[in-house]
Scaffold this motif. Sequence first.
Motif, mmCIF file in Angstrom:
data_model
loop_
_atom_site.group_PDB
_atom_site.id
_atom_site.type_symbol
_atom_site.label_atom_id
_atom_site.label_comp_id
_atom_site.label_asym_id
_atom_site.label_seq_id
_atom_site.Cartn_x
_atom_site.Cartn_y
_atom_site.Cartn_z
ATOM 1 N N ILE A 49 36.944 39.235 16.807
ATOM 2 C CA ILE A 49 37.696 37.986 16.770
ATOM 3 C C ILE A 49 37.572 37.221 18.071
ATOM 4 C CG2 ILE A 49 40.023 37.005 16.556
ATOM 5 C CD1 ILE A 49 40.576 39.260 14.536
ATOM 6 N N GLY A 50 37.453 37.897 19.183
ATOM 7 C CA GLY A 50 37.376 37.220 20.473
ATOM 8 C C GLY A 50 38.754 36.989 21.059
ATOM 9 N N ASP A 51 38.827 36.067 22.014
ATOM 10 C CA ASP A 51 40.069 35.844 22.744
ATOM 11 C C ASP A 51 41.195 35.271 21.888
ATOM 12 O OD1 ASP A 51 38.897 36.915 24.954
ATOM 13 O OD2 ASP A 51 38.590 35.006 25.990
ATOM 14 N N ASP A 52 40.898 34.707 20.720
ATOM 15 C CA ASP A 52 41.963 34.232 19.828
ATOM 16 C C ASP A 52 42.903 35.370 19.429
ATOM 17 O OD1 ASP A 52 41.080 31.613 19.889
ATOM 18 O OD2 ASP A 52 40.093 31.715 17.935
ATOM 19 N N TRP A 53 42.408 36.608 19.493
ATOM 20 C CA TRP A 53 43.209 37.778 19.136
ATOM 21 C C TRP A 53 44.491 37.823 19.968
ATOM 22 C CZ3 TRP A 53 43.267 40.660 15.039
ATOM 23 C CH2 TRP A 53 43.903 41.902 15.056
ATOM 24 N N TYR A 54 44.392 37.487 21.256
ATOM 25 C CA TYR A 54 45.556 37.545 22.139
ATOM 26 C C TYR A 54 46.595 36.493 21.763
ATOM 27 C CZ TYR A 54 42.327 40.475 24.694
ATOM 28 O OH TYR A 54 41.433 41.451 25.021
ATOM 29 N N GLU A 55 46.148 35.308 21.407
ATOM 30 C CA GLU A 55 47.094 34.279 20.978
ATOM 31 C C GLU A 55 47.692 34.627 19.615
ATOM 32 O OE1 GLU A 55 45.759 30.226 21.348
ATOM 33 O OE2 GLU A 55 45.041 30.573 23.389
ATOM 34 N N PHE A 56 46.891 35.235 18.754
ATOM 35 C CA PHE A 56 47.388 35.695 17.453
ATOM 36 C C PHE A 56 48.502 36.722 17.672
ATOM 37 C CE2 PHE A 56 46.447 38.570 13.650
ATOM 38 C CZ PHE A 56 47.160 37.810 12.752
ATOM 39 N N GLN A 57 48.231 37.690 18.553
ATOM 40 C CA GLN A 57 49.242 38.701 18.873
ATOM 41 C C GLN A 57 50.475 38.042 19.483
ATOM 42 O OE1 GLN A 57 47.860 42.007 21.230
ATOM 43 N NE2 GLN A 57 49.906 42.608 21.804
ATOM 44 N N LEU B 35 53.323 26.415 20.256
ATOM 45 C CA LEU B 35 51.926 26.548 20.670
ATOM 46 C C LEU B 35 51.729 26.742 22.168
ATOM 47 C CD1 LEU B 35 50.048 24.103 18.282
ATOM 48 C CD2 LEU B 35 50.236 26.602 18.162
ATOM 49 N N GLU B 36 52.438 25.992 22.988
ATOM 50 C CA GLU B 36 52.276 26.131 24.444
ATOM 51 C C GLU B 36 52.709 27.518 24.912
ATOM 52 O OE1 GLU B 36 50.537 25.044 27.694
ATOM 53 O OE2 GLU B 36 50.651 23.693 25.975
ATOM 54 N N GLU B 37 53.833 27.978 24.385
ATOM 55 C CA GLU B 37 54.337 29.311 24.735
ATOM 56 C C GLU B 37 53.382 30.398 24.237
ATOM 57 O OE1 GLU B 37 58.532 31.809 24.442
ATOM 58 O OE2 GLU B 37 58.314 29.953 23.307
ATOM 59 N N ILE B 38 52.798 30.192 23.058
ATOM 60 C CA ILE B 38 51.833 31.141 22.501
ATOM 61 C C ILE B 38 50.599 31.234 23.402
ATOM 62 C CG2 ILE B 38 50.171 31.448 20.602
ATOM 63 C CD1 ILE B 38 52.463 30.357 18.755
ATOM 64 N N LYS B 39 50.087 30.089 23.842
ATOM 65 C CA LYS B 39 48.910 30.093 24.721
ATOM 66 C C LYS B 39 49.205 30.814 26.032
ATOM 67 C CE LYS B 39 46.763 26.024 22.807
ATOM 68 N NZ LYS B 39 46.173 24.732 23.025
ATOM 69 N N LYS B 40 50.389 30.556 26.593
ATOM 70 C CA LYS B 40 50.779 31.199 27.849
ATOM 71 C C LYS B 40 50.876 32.711 27.671
ATOM 72 C CE LYS B 40 54.456 31.214 31.286
ATOM 73 N NZ LYS B 40 55.773 30.705 31.657
ATOM 74 N N ARG B 41 51.574 33.147 26.617
ATOM 75 C CA ARG B 41 51.730 34.596 26.373
ATOM 76 C C ARG B 41 50.383 35.229 26.021
ATOM 77 N NH1 ARG B 41 52.990 39.303 27.715
ATOM 78 N NH2 ARG B 41 53.527 40.719 26.044
ATOM 79 N N GLY B 42 49.550 34.519 25.285
ATOM 80 C CA GLY B 42 48.226 35.029 24.957
ATOM 81 C C GLY B 42 47.396 35.287 26.210
#
Length: 98
Positions: A19-27, A72-79
């Motif tokens: 999946i790549g780095d999107d996995w971290y934002e998904f998590q 979305l912003e919080e998701i990107k930061k946590r990812g």
Amino acid sequence: MMTPGYIPETHTPPRQVRIGDDWYEFQAALELMGGGSVGGGSERAENLRDYIAWMLRKPGATTPKRAPVEMLEEIKKRGAELKREADKKAKARTRKKA
């Protein structure tokens, strides 16, 4: 031949998905939406299974959960945090093997 680590009574055989780095934002999205462990597996796996069932129009399948746009912003930061943590762990494992 069975996959190593496969427990037929309780688990499906593992499948590898890149999946790549999107996995971290998904998590991060699932985590921030209150997700956690589900039936001995991860919320990520459960969400992916829900999506597959919905895509294949399986009986009883429902539209998978989706994070609100306001998160979305919080998701990107946590990812990004999750990615840094994973990278740090990977480096530590590499050093131990050396």
